[in-house]
Design a protein around this motif. Sequence first.
Motif, PDB file in Angstrom:
ATOM      1  N   ILE A 142     -21.148  14.955 -44.945  1.00 26.74           N
ATOM      2  CA  ILE A 142     -19.847  15.071 -44.266  1.00 26.74           C
ATOM      3  C   ILE A 142     -19.100  13.731 -44.210  1.00 26.74           C
ATOM      4  O   ILE A 142     -17.884  13.696 -44.366  1.00 26.74           O
ATOM      5  CB  ILE A 142     -20.033  15.675 -42.846  1.00 26.74           C
ATOM      6  N   LEU A 143     -19.860  12.652 -44.035  1.00 30.14           N
ATOM      7  CA  LEU A 143     -19.181  11.370 -43.828  1.00 30.14           C
ATOM      8  C   LEU A 143     -19.370  10.362 -44.966  1.00 30.14           C
ATOM      9  O   LEU A 143     -18.738   9.300 -44.971  1.00 30.14           O
ATOM     10  CB  LEU A 143     -19.680  10.721 -42.532  1.00 30.14           C
ATOM     11  N   GLY A 144     -20.259  10.686 -45.917  1.00 28.44           N
ATOM     12  CA  GLY A 144     -20.577   9.681 -46.939  1.00 28.44           C
ATOM     13  C   GLY A 144     -21.397   8.564 -46.325  1.00 28.44           C
ATOM     14  O   GLY A 144     -21.793   8.634 -45.160  1.00 28.44           O
ATOM     15  N   LYS A 145     -21.627   7.502 -47.105  1.00 26.02           N
ATOM     16  CA  LYS A 145     -22.564   6.471 -46.638  1.00 26.02           C
ATOM     17  C   LYS A 145     -22.048   5.702 -45.418  1.00 26.02           C
ATOM     18  O   LYS A 145     -22.827   5.036 -44.731  1.00 26.02           O
ATOM     19  CB  LYS A 145     -22.907   5.505 -47.768  1.00 26.02           C
ATOM     20  N   ASP A 146     -20.757   5.827 -45.128  1.00 24.80           N
ATOM     21  CA  ASP A 146     -20.208   5.090 -43.980  1.00 24.80           C
ATOM     22  C   ASP A 146     -20.777   5.531 -42.641  1.00 24.80           C
ATOM     23  O   ASP A 146     -20.619   4.845 -41.629  1.00 24.80           O
ATOM     24  CB  ASP A 146     -18.682   5.232 -43.934  1.00 24.80           C
ATOM     25  N   PHE A 147     -21.480   6.691 -42.635  1.00 22.03           N
ATOM     26  CA  PHE A 147     -22.051   7.117 -41.346  1.00 22.03           C
ATOM     27  C   PHE A 147     -22.987   6.049 -40.791  1.00 22.03           C
ATOM     28  O   PHE A 147     -23.115   5.886 -39.575  1.00 22.03           O
ATOM     29  CB  PHE A 147     -22.751   8.483 -41.474  1.00 22.03           C
ATOM     30  N   ILE A 148     -23.603   5.303 -41.682  1.00 25.44           N
ATOM     31  CA  ILE A 148     -24.564   4.275 -41.226  1.00 25.44           C
ATOM     32  C   ILE A 148     -23.801   3.155 -40.509  1.00 25.44           C
ATOM     33  O   ILE A 148     -24.176   2.729 -39.417  1.00 25.44           O
ATOM     34  CB  ILE A 148     -25.365   3.725 -42.431  1.00 25.44           C
ATOM     35  N   LYS A 149     -22.721   2.728 -41.140  1.00 24.15           N
ATOM     36  CA  LYS A 149     -21.908   1.666 -40.531  1.00 24.15           C
ATOM     37  C   LYS A 149     -21.383   2.097 -39.156  1.00 24.15           C
ATOM     38  O   LYS A 149     -21.458   1.341 -38.183  1.00 24.15           O
ATOM     39  CB  LYS A 149     -20.734   1.346 -41.483  1.00 24.15           C
ATOM     40  N   TYR A 150     -20.882   3.318 -39.091  1.00 27.29           N
ATOM     41  CA  TYR A 150     -20.350   3.807 -37.804  1.00 27.29           C
ATOM     42  C   TYR A 150     -21.443   3.767 -36.726  1.00 27.29           C
ATOM     43  O   TYR A 150     -21.199   3.375 -35.599  1.00 27.29           O
ATOM     44  CB  TYR A 150     -19.815   5.246 -37.918  1.00 27.29           C
ATOM     45  N   ALA A 151     -22.641   4.208 -37.116  1.00 23.50           N
ATOM     46  CA  ALA A 151     -23.728   4.254 -36.127  1.00 23.50           C
ATOM     47  C   ALA A 151     -24.009   2.854 -35.574  1.00 23.50           C
ATOM     48  O   ALA A 151     -24.167   2.675 -34.358  1.00 23.50           O
ATOM     49  CB  ALA A 151     -24.984   4.840 -36.767  1.00 23.50           C
ATOM     50  N   PHE A 152     -24.044   1.886 -36.445  1.00 25.14           N
ATOM     51  CA  PHE A 152     -24.311   0.516 -35.976  1.00 25.14           C
ATOM     52  C   PHE A 152     -23.160   0.011 -35.101  1.00 25.14           C
ATOM     53  O   PHE A 152     -23.395  -0.663 -34.094  1.00 25.14           O
ATOM     54  CB  PHE A 152     -24.574  -0.429 -37.167  1.00 25.14           C
ATOM     55  N   GLN A 153     -21.946   0.338 -35.485  1.00 30.40           N
ATOM     56  CA  GLN A 153     -20.792  -0.105 -34.672  1.00 30.40           C
ATOM     57  C   GLN A 153     -20.844   0.512 -33.271  1.00 30.40           C
ATOM     58  O   GLN A 153     -20.686  -0.178 -32.272  1.00 30.40           O
ATOM     59  CB  GLN A 153     -19.477   0.260 -35.367  1.00 30.40           C
ATOM     60  N   PHE A 154     -21.085   1.824 -33.219  1.00 27.06           N
ATOM     61  CA  PHE A 154     -21.100   2.510 -31.915  1.00 27.06           C
ATOM     62  C   PHE A 154     -22.235   1.977 -31.033  1.00 27.06           C
ATOM     63  O   PHE A 154     -22.075   1.809 -29.827  1.00 27.06           O
ATOM     64  CB  PHE A 154     -21.253   4.026 -32.098  1.00 27.06           C
ATOM     65  N   ALA A 155     -23.386   1.721 -31.658  1.00 30.39           N
ATOM     66  CA  ALA A 155     -24.527   1.229 -30.867  1.00 30.39           C
ATOM     67  C   ALA A 155     -24.218  -0.156 -30.296  1.00 30.39           C
ATOM     68  O   ALA A 155     -24.525  -0.446 -29.141  1.00 30.39           O
ATOM     69  CB  ALA A 155     -25.788   1.188 -31.729  1.00 30.39           C
ATOM     70  N   HIS A 156     -23.601  -0.982 -31.102  1.00 32.28           N
ATOM     71  CA  HIS A 156     -23.282  -2.343 -30.642  1.00 32.28           C
ATOM     72  C   HIS A 156     -22.250  -2.316 -29.508  1.00 32.28           C
ATOM     73  O   HIS A 156     -22.367  -3.055 -28.527  1.00 32.28           O
ATOM     74  CB  HIS A 156     -22.787  -3.185 -31.817  1.00 32.28           C
ATOM     75  N   GLU A 157     -21.285  -1.423 -29.646  1.00 36.78           N
ATOM     76  CA  GLU A 157     -20.279  -1.288 -28.581  1.00 36.78           C
ATOM     77  C   GLU A 157     -20.930  -0.870 -27.255  1.00 36.78           C
ATOM     78  O   GLU A 157     -20.556  -1.340 -26.189  1.00 36.78           O
ATOM     79  CB  GLU A 157     -19.257  -0.208 -28.953  1.00 36.78           C
TER      80      GLU A 157
END
Length: 370
Positions: free
Chosen positions: A172-187
């Motif tokens: 659904i999101l392509g490989k960027d799902f990984i980046k998003y997960a790290f961003q949300f966790a850091h926030e």
Amino acid sequence: MKIELISAVTVIVLLATLHSMAQKSLGEATKGEFLFGVAVNMNQVKGINPIETELISKEFSAIVPENCMKPQPIHPKKNRYYWKDADKLVTFGEKNNQAITGHCLIWHSQIGKWFFIDADGKDVSPEELKERMRQHISKVVGRYKGRIKGWDVVNEAFEDDGSYRKSKFYQILGKDFIKYAFQFAHEADPNAELYYNDYNVETPSKCDAIVELVKDLRTAGCRIDAVGSQSHMHMNLPTLDSTEASFKKLRDAGIHILITEWDISILPSPYEGANVSANFNYSKEMDPYRDGVPDVIQQKWNKRILDMFGLFLKYRDVVDRVTVWGLTDNSTWLNNFPIHGRKDYPMLFDRNNQRKPVVDEMIKLAEKFK
Ligand code: XIL
């Protein structure tokens, strides 16, 4: 005669007690090298078997929940979270002064189907999935802010050949799902360490893909503190050489390493991976040690444990934690994976909650590095 016997027994009991008191724990022996952790289940947290609970408190400097923080148990429905177990686990770790790892935020397994579908049962849009990830991560990480040392943010995003696993997240999101997960966790917790975790990291193509991922995440400005190598091992695989080669590769790229789910199955295996949905038929030949492990096989297992542990110690400048995936041979997931109902012996404590003799050897080895 009777009195002599009683006093002899008393002396033996006394000596045994003194011996166990003098025994160093794994956590103590590895202090200054790396954390030594264990995956715990809820019975252990609740003290159903007090001996196990005591061992976890005394022997280890870190814990990770075996199941209770995974997406399905902690977030079973869109608007429902189940915190009770994870709350207890975090309090338990704090009481024992242990570093707590959160496992795991985004994973294709043990996640509710609801996560990916709308009311009509159709795949949600990329925007919606991203929003659901954000909510999930910020709620879970936010609840334990300041109490969790680090999170396995994404688990098992790659196949062994280094291609992306075609999970729902990826579709659904392509490989960027990984980046998003790290961003949300850091926030959600800017001070928490963040990890990428996977099995078969020793496979060169997979290791290369992980190194590339870390580089990409760093370029994108994401925090990532270490790569977790699950390290579910067998008697012959991965080899010591391929394990060391993966450590070198990660270290050369400036990446720290966690051994996150260590166990060494003593049984023959039809499968070298750790995808939890793998399942093979039972046969007696695949379950050869129901009545105990022959000494020569036990010696081989001991050597394998010590060889690997020696390697972890050799790379202690970049290995920040070693965690075993379970306490005793009784409670290990490997009794049911990848074949249900076998008798495996992969842990450091036996079925009677006794520390295996090899642990003393491990402790001696660790002391040599002091
Ligand atoms: C396993 C647990 O040990 C089992 O109790 C559960 O039924 C399935 O999952 N990789 C991981 C872990 O990241 O979360 C898995 O744990 C083992 C493989």
